[in-house]
Design a protein around this motif. Sequence first.
Motif, mmCIF file in Angstrom:
data_model
loop_
_atom_site.group_PDB
_atom_site.id
_atom_site.type_symbol
_atom_site.label_atom_id
_atom_site.label_comp_id
_atom_site.label_asym_id
_atom_site.label_seq_id
_atom_site.Cartn_x
_atom_site.Cartn_y
_atom_site.Cartn_z
ATOM 1 N N ASP A 127 0.279 3.938 -2.816
ATOM 2 C CA ASP A 127 -0.081 5.300 -2.399
ATOM 3 C C ASP A 127 0.934 6.311 -2.913
ATOM 4 O O ASP A 127 0.575 7.441 -3.269
ATOM 5 C CB ASP A 127 -0.166 5.383 -0.870
ATOM 6 C CG ASP A 127 -1.366 4.638 -0.306
ATOM 7 O OD1 ASP A 127 -2.268 4.293 -1.099
ATOM 8 O OD2 ASP A 127 -1.393 4.387 0.917
ATOM 9 N N LYS B 226 -5.156 3.732 -6.963
ATOM 10 C CA LYS B 226 -6.218 3.079 -6.202
ATOM 11 C C LYS B 226 -6.439 1.684 -6.773
ATOM 12 O O LYS B 226 -6.914 1.522 -7.888
ATOM 13 C CB LYS B 226 -7.512 3.894 -6.284
ATOM 14 C CG LYS B 226 -7.431 5.238 -5.560
ATOM 15 C CD LYS B 226 -8.767 5.947 -5.592
ATOM 16 C CE LYS B 226 -8.699 7.267 -4.820
ATOM 17 N NZ LYS B 226 -10.013 7.974 -4.830
ATOM 18 N N LYS C 270 0.006 7.239 -6.082
ATOM 19 C CA LYS C 270 -1.376 7.736 -6.074
ATOM 20 C C LYS C 270 -2.289 6.823 -6.892
ATOM 21 O O LYS C 270 -3.131 7.279 -7.680
ATOM 22 C CB LYS C 270 -1.438 9.168 -6.612
ATOM 23 C CG LYS C 270 -0.641 10.153 -5.759
ATOM 24 C CD LYS C 270 -0.723 11.568 -6.302
ATOM 25 C CE LYS C 270 0.071 12.527 -5.414
ATOM 26 N NZ LYS C 270 0.037 13.922 -5.920
ATOM 27 N N ARG D 130 0.823 -1.215 0.000
ATOM 28 C CA ARG D 130 0.000 0.000 0.000
ATOM 29 C C ARG D 130 0.855 1.261 0.000
ATOM 30 O O ARG D 130 0.476 2.281 -0.566
ATOM 31 C CB ARG D 130 -0.958 -0.035 1.196
ATOM 32 C CG ARG D 130 -2.143 -0.942 0.903
ATOM 33 C CD ARG D 130 -2.850 -1.436 2.145
ATOM 34 N NE ARG D 130 -3.929 -2.354 1.783
ATOM 35 C CZ ARG D 130 -3.735 -3.623 1.426
ATOM 36 N NH1 ARG D 130 -2.523 -4.113 1.371
ATOM 37 N NH2 ARG D 130 -4.763 -4.392 1.105
ATOM 38 N N GLU D 131 2.023 1.164 0.601
ATOM 39 C CA GLU D 131 2.940 2.311 0.593
ATOM 40 C C GLU D 131 3.362 2.649 -0.835
ATOM 41 O O GLU D 131 3.361 3.817 -1.230
ATOM 42 C CB GLU D 131 4.170 2.012 1.443
ATOM 43 C CG GLU D 131 3.915 2.066 2.937
ATOM 44 C CD GLU D 131 5.159 1.699 3.736
ATOM 45 O OE1 GLU D 131 6.244 1.527 3.115
ATOM 46 O OE2 GLU D 131 5.060 1.562 4.958
#
Length: 263
Positions: free
Chosen positions: A166, A171, A169, A162-163
């Motif tokens: 993210d 999803k 950016k 997830r790092e």
Amino acid sequence: MSSTVTPRRTAAALVAAALLLPLTACGGDEKGGGEGGSSSAPKANLTVLAASSLTDVFKSAGKAYEKEHPGTKVKFSFAGSQELAAQVKQGAPADALVTADTKTMDGLKSDTGTPTVIAKNRLVIATGKDNPEKIENLKDLADPKLKVVLAAPEVPVGRYSREVLDKQKLKVKPVSQEANVRAVLSKVQLGEADAGIVYKTDAATVPGKVDAITIPDDENAVASYPAATLKASKNSKAAAAFVKWLSTPEAQKMLRDAGFQKP
């Protein structure tokens, strides 16, 4: 004046010599001498809790350690680092712990000795053999048509995944969130997912069955693997010897050969 050797004195000397032999043999064992190789580490049956991504290399490392330390047996319990932490908190009988992140280990300071990072790792995108969906990078994982599987957020590899997403950016909605990295790899290997994010070393354990898409360093995350003894261990000296051994050239070579990076 010459002395006379009597039969009684000769018999006494022989008995004394016989009694000294087993003592000498015992002393040699304590020092661990012999061609088989050993050390001063005490003999014990060790239980080591280790992150799932260490499964293959630690099985080999355990055999090497046992060969070097006759009389010592090493049993591993592999699971996601968060599961291992829960086991420690619940008082599971074990001697040492190796996690796939420093955060989990730091949360167990009251239960462990001082940790030492023994290796590092990086992420890759795992796809089916020959990459049927032609996935090239992290951005491709955001395609809603793809079935992407990730580890749960409380699992180190899930958090790392997830790092990196993210950071770009992106999803990504996973079709499932798994309890450890091996479960993610299995989903991809079995064709139940088009792609998943795993450690480089895990993808390397199934050559020819999955493809590993490289994630550039500037988009990647570095996973650190700390090892520590457990304060509740009943074999503290033997556990400390094993943890120390993981930083030796022999153990480090095994980790490098498995694809892990230097600490």
